[in-house]
Scaffold this motif. Structure first.
Motif, PDB file in Angstrom:
ATOM      1  N   PHE A 136       0.779  -1.276  -0.078  1.00  0.00           N
ATOM      2  CA  PHE A 136      -0.044  -0.062  -0.028  1.00  0.00           C
ATOM      3  C   PHE A 136       0.943   1.324  -0.085  1.00  0.00           C
ATOM      4  CE2 PHE A 136      -2.133   3.378   2.526  1.00  0.00           C
ATOM      5  CZ  PHE A 136      -3.017   3.543   1.797  1.00  0.00           C
ATOM      6  N   ALA A 137       2.176   1.519   0.724  1.00  0.00           N
ATOM      7  CA  ALA A 137       2.824   2.325   0.754  1.00  0.00           C
ATOM      8  C   ALA A 137       3.264   2.586  -0.556  1.00  0.00           C
ATOM      9  CB  ALA A 137       4.094   1.964   1.808  1.00  0.00           C
ATOM     10  N   ALA A 138       3.555   1.909  -1.386  1.00  0.00           N
ATOM     11  CA  ALA A 138       4.259   2.014  -2.704  1.00  0.00           C
ATOM     12  C   ALA A 138       3.405   2.582  -3.529  1.00  0.00           C
ATOM     13  CB  ALA A 138       4.946   0.625  -3.310  1.00  0.00           C
ATOM     14  N   GLY A 139       2.055   2.156  -3.313  1.00  0.00           N
ATOM     15  CA  GLY A 139       0.671   2.816  -4.285  1.00  0.00           C
ATOM     16  C   GLY A 139       0.679   4.017  -3.619  1.00  0.00           C
ATOM     17  N   ILE A 140       0.820   4.413  -2.558  1.00  0.00           N
ATOM     18  CA  ILE A 140       0.646   5.744  -2.156  1.00  0.00           C
ATOM     19  C   ILE A 140       1.628   6.913  -2.660  1.00  0.00           C
ATOM     20  CG2 ILE A 140       0.761   7.345  -0.019  1.00  0.00           C
ATOM     21  CD1 ILE A 140      -2.093   6.363  -0.147  1.00  0.00           C
ATOM     22  N   ILE A 141       2.747   6.170  -2.675  1.00  0.00           N
ATOM     23  CA  ILE A 141       3.790   7.110  -3.369  1.00  0.00           C
ATOM     24  C   ILE A 141       3.402   7.672  -4.607  1.00  0.00           C
ATOM     25  CG2 ILE A 141       6.298   7.238  -4.086  1.00  0.00           C
ATOM     26  CD1 ILE A 141       6.955   5.666  -1.647  1.00  0.00           C
ATOM     27  N   ALA A 142       2.960   6.717  -5.580  1.00  0.00           N
ATOM     28  CA  ALA A 142       2.470   6.973  -6.940  1.00  0.00           C
ATOM     29  C   ALA A 142       1.412   7.847  -6.814  1.00  0.00           C
ATOM     30  CB  ALA A 142       2.198   5.599  -7.615  1.00  0.00           C
ATOM     31  N   SER A 143       0.640   7.520  -5.783  1.00  0.00           N
ATOM     32  CA  SER A 143      -0.767   8.505  -5.615  1.00  0.00           C
ATOM     33  C   SER A 143      -0.388   9.834  -5.261  1.00  0.00           C
ATOM     34  CB  SER A 143      -1.714   7.977  -4.631  1.00  0.00           C
ATOM     35  OG  SER A 143      -2.905   8.584  -4.694  1.00  0.00           O
ATOM     36  N   GLY A 144       0.705   9.853  -4.550  1.00  0.00           N
ATOM     37  CA  GLY A 144       1.037  11.331  -3.969  1.00  0.00           C
ATOM     38  C   GLY A 144       1.767  12.133  -5.412  1.00  0.00           C
ATOM     39  N   ILE A 145       2.304  11.361  -6.177  1.00  0.00           N
ATOM     40  CA  ILE A 145       2.904  12.044  -7.244  1.00  0.00           C
ATOM     41  C   ILE A 145       1.709  12.559  -8.283  1.00  0.00           C
ATOM     42  CG2 ILE A 145       4.050  11.704  -9.627  1.00  0.00           C
ATOM     43  CD1 ILE A 145       5.871   9.657  -8.182  1.00  0.00           C
ATOM     44  N   MET A 146       0.652  11.812  -8.445  1.00  0.00           N
ATOM     45  CA  MET A 146      -0.590  12.266  -9.132  1.00  0.00           C
ATOM     46  C   MET A 146      -1.129  13.409  -8.536  1.00  0.00           C
ATOM     47  SD  MET A 146      -3.429  10.008 -10.876  1.00  0.00           S
ATOM     48  CE  MET A 146      -4.474  10.658 -12.098  1.00  0.00           C
ATOM     49  N   SER A 147      -1.058  13.412  -7.202  1.00  0.00           N
ATOM     50  CA  SER A 147      -2.039  14.462  -6.392  1.00  0.00           C
ATOM     51  C   SER A 147      -1.115  15.856  -6.551  1.00  0.00           C
ATOM     52  CB  SER A 147      -1.984  14.180  -4.849  1.00  0.00           C
ATOM     53  OG  SER A 147      -2.309  15.321  -4.180  1.00  0.00           O
ATOM     54  N   PHE A 178      -8.815   3.715  -6.643  1.00  0.00           N
ATOM     55  CA  PHE A 178      -9.652   2.503  -6.073  1.00  0.00           C
ATOM     56  C   PHE A 178      -9.309   1.583  -7.286  1.00  0.00           C
ATOM     57  CE2 PHE A 178     -11.696   5.311  -3.160  1.00  0.00           C
ATOM     58  CZ  PHE A 178     -11.947   4.370  -1.839  1.00  0.00           C
ATOM     59  N   ILE A 179      -8.988   1.924  -8.576  1.00  0.00           N
ATOM     60  CA  ILE A 179      -9.128   0.833  -9.537  1.00  0.00           C
ATOM     61  C   ILE A 179      -7.606   0.611 -10.185  1.00  0.00           C
ATOM     62  CG2 ILE A 179     -11.186   1.276 -10.335  1.00  0.00           C
ATOM     63  CD1 ILE A 179     -10.266   2.733 -12.588  1.00  0.00           C
ATOM     64  N   SER A 180      -6.536   1.093  -9.436  1.00  0.00           N
ATOM     65  CA  SER A 180      -5.332   1.204  -9.890  1.00  0.00           C
ATOM     66  C   SER A 180      -4.197   0.390  -9.190  1.00  0.00           C
ATOM     67  CB  SER A 180      -4.948   2.706 -10.257  1.00  0.00           C
ATOM     68  OG  SER A 180      -5.533   3.409 -11.019  1.00  0.00           O
ATOM     69  N   GLY A 181      -4.570  -0.031  -8.080  1.00  0.00           N
ATOM     70  CA  GLY A 181      -3.879  -0.958  -7.133  1.00  0.00           C
ATOM     71  C   GLY A 181      -3.216   0.072  -5.932  1.00  0.00           C
ATOM     72  N   VAL A 182      -3.789   1.155  -5.461  1.00  0.00           N
ATOM     73  CA  VAL A 182      -3.517   1.813  -4.610  1.00  0.00           C
ATOM     74  C   VAL A 182      -3.939   1.283  -3.331  1.00  0.00           C
ATOM     75  CG1 VAL A 182      -3.457   3.931  -3.369  1.00  0.00           C
ATOM     76  CG2 VAL A 182      -2.898   3.831  -5.829  1.00  0.00           C
ATOM     77  N   PHE A 183      -5.267   1.487  -3.179  1.00  0.00           N
ATOM     78  CA  PHE A 183      -6.014   0.945  -2.034  1.00  0.00           C
ATOM     79  C   PHE A 183      -6.107  -0.613  -1.722  1.00  0.00           C
ATOM     80  CE2 PHE A 183      -8.147   5.298  -2.004  1.00  0.00           C
ATOM     81  CZ  PHE A 183      -7.165   5.851  -1.620  1.00  0.00           C
ATOM     82  N   PHE A 184      -6.313  -1.291  -2.909  1.00  0.00           N
ATOM     83  CA  PHE A 184      -6.520  -2.572  -2.688  1.00  0.00           C
ATOM     84  C   PHE A 184      -5.214  -3.424  -3.812  1.00  0.00           C
ATOM     85  CE2 PHE A 184     -10.564  -0.510  -2.564  1.00  0.00           C
ATOM     86  CZ  PHE A 184     -11.006  -0.925  -1.466  1.00  0.00           C
ATOM     87  N   VAL A 185      -4.924  -4.550  -3.747  1.00  0.00           N
ATOM     88  CA  VAL A 185      -3.864  -5.339  -4.514  1.00  0.00           C
ATOM     89  C   VAL A 185      -4.615  -5.444  -5.923  1.00  0.00           C
ATOM     90  CG1 VAL A 185      -2.848  -7.758  -4.754  1.00  0.00           C
ATOM     91  CG2 VAL A 185      -3.284  -6.635  -2.514  1.00  0.00           C
ATOM     92  N   PHE A 186      -4.025  -4.930  -6.995  1.00  0.00           N
ATOM     93  CA  PHE A 186      -4.701  -4.809  -8.133  1.00  0.00           C
ATOM     94  C   PHE A 186      -4.935  -6.264  -8.790  1.00  0.00           C
ATOM     95  CE2 PHE A 186      -4.318  -4.570 -12.808  1.00  0.00           C
ATOM     96  CZ  PHE A 186      -5.054  -3.342 -12.871  1.00  0.00           C
TER      97      PHE A 186
END
Length: 265
Positions: free
Chosen positions: A59-70, A184-192
């Motif tokens: 999840f932490a790896a996904g949040i880093i990607a999400s933070g970049i998009m934010s 939600f659909i990109s593997g951030v909050f849940f295992v893709f």
């Protein structure tokens, strides 16, 4: 150094100063990913399937990607839409400043904020959930090109979509809705790999999914491949999709960007 580049770098420094002075924007941009990391990291525990990888690290790896998009797509796009609405872009258009300098400044600001937010999330994820930086030079290289392509694609998309909101007041809704859905659909909050196949196919159309996958390949062990739908990191496809979004975003920027509000000429 050309005049446009010099003015662009100066504009970027000014953008950062203005951002830092907006305490609410700083708190939201940097605080939201950290809060999500803390909440989901506390609530969801256990391994990802039989891979031996802690879900909190996934999840932490996904949040880093999400933070970049934010900090690129969302924050940048909202800022440009607001500047168009309050007349800032129109005034800049009437100055001798080269047009490219404005976009260079926005890019410098977005890149700097993305680096800063990634460093903060690394620190929090490492301290609380055992997330570690890339272990080898090859993984650092993977992290670097995924980061650069991700920032570039999301920045260009933010600039392109900034023309969609009818006003600065509606910009937050226009940008935050797709950003939230994509998480939600990109593997951030849940295992893709656990998402329904139809959702996976939709998520794979957008850059956030590939940013998440690329960062996982740089930060997490290869044991996690068992949980990836393709059983591979697919580095070639990650690079191809992100590069395609970069080119598509550039074309959209060149053809749709407006310096004035819709009713003005």
């Amino acid at each position: 150094m050309t005049l446009a580049l010099r003015l662009g770098l100066a504009r970027g420094a000014l953008e950062l100063k203005m951002f830092v002075r907006e305490r609410a924007a700083v708190a939201f941009s940097f605080g939201l990913p950290i809060v999500l990391l803390l909440i989901f990291g506390t609530v969801f525990k256990g391994e990802v399937g039989d891979t031996g990888v802690d879900f909190r690290q996934y999840f932490a790896a996904g949040i880093i990607a999400s933070g970049i998009m934010s900090t690129t797509f969302t924050s940048l796009g909202i800022a440009i839409a607001s500047e168009r609405d309050d007349g800032t872009l129109k005034r800049l258009y009437g100055t001798p400043m080269p047009r490219a300098s404005y976009f260079i400044g926005k890019t410098v600001s977005a890149l700097t904020l993305s680096v800063a937010e990634t460093a903060v999330l690394f620190a929090v994820g490492g301290a609380l959930f055992g997330l570690r930086p890339p272990a080898t030079p090859e993984r650092w290289l993977t992290f670097a090109w995924v980061f650069v392509l991700g920032v570039t694609a999301c920045t260009l998309l933010g600039v392109a979509v900034s023309g969609v909101p009818a006003s600065g007041r509606s910009a937050a809704a226009v940008f935050n809705l797709p950003y939230l859905v994509l998480q939600f659909i990109s593997g951030v909050f849940f295992v893709f790999g656990d998402l329904p196949s139809g959702v996976q196919q939709v998520g794979a159309l957008f850059p956030l999914k590939w940013m998440c996958q690329g960062l996982r390949s740089a930060l997490l062990p290869d044991a996690l491949l068992a949980a990836e739908p393709a059983r591979s990191w697919e580095h070639g496809r990650v690079a191809l999709v992100l590069a395609a979004w970069c080119m598509g975003g550039l074309v959209l920027c060149l053809t749709t960007f407006r310096w004035k509000r819709r009713h003005e000429r």
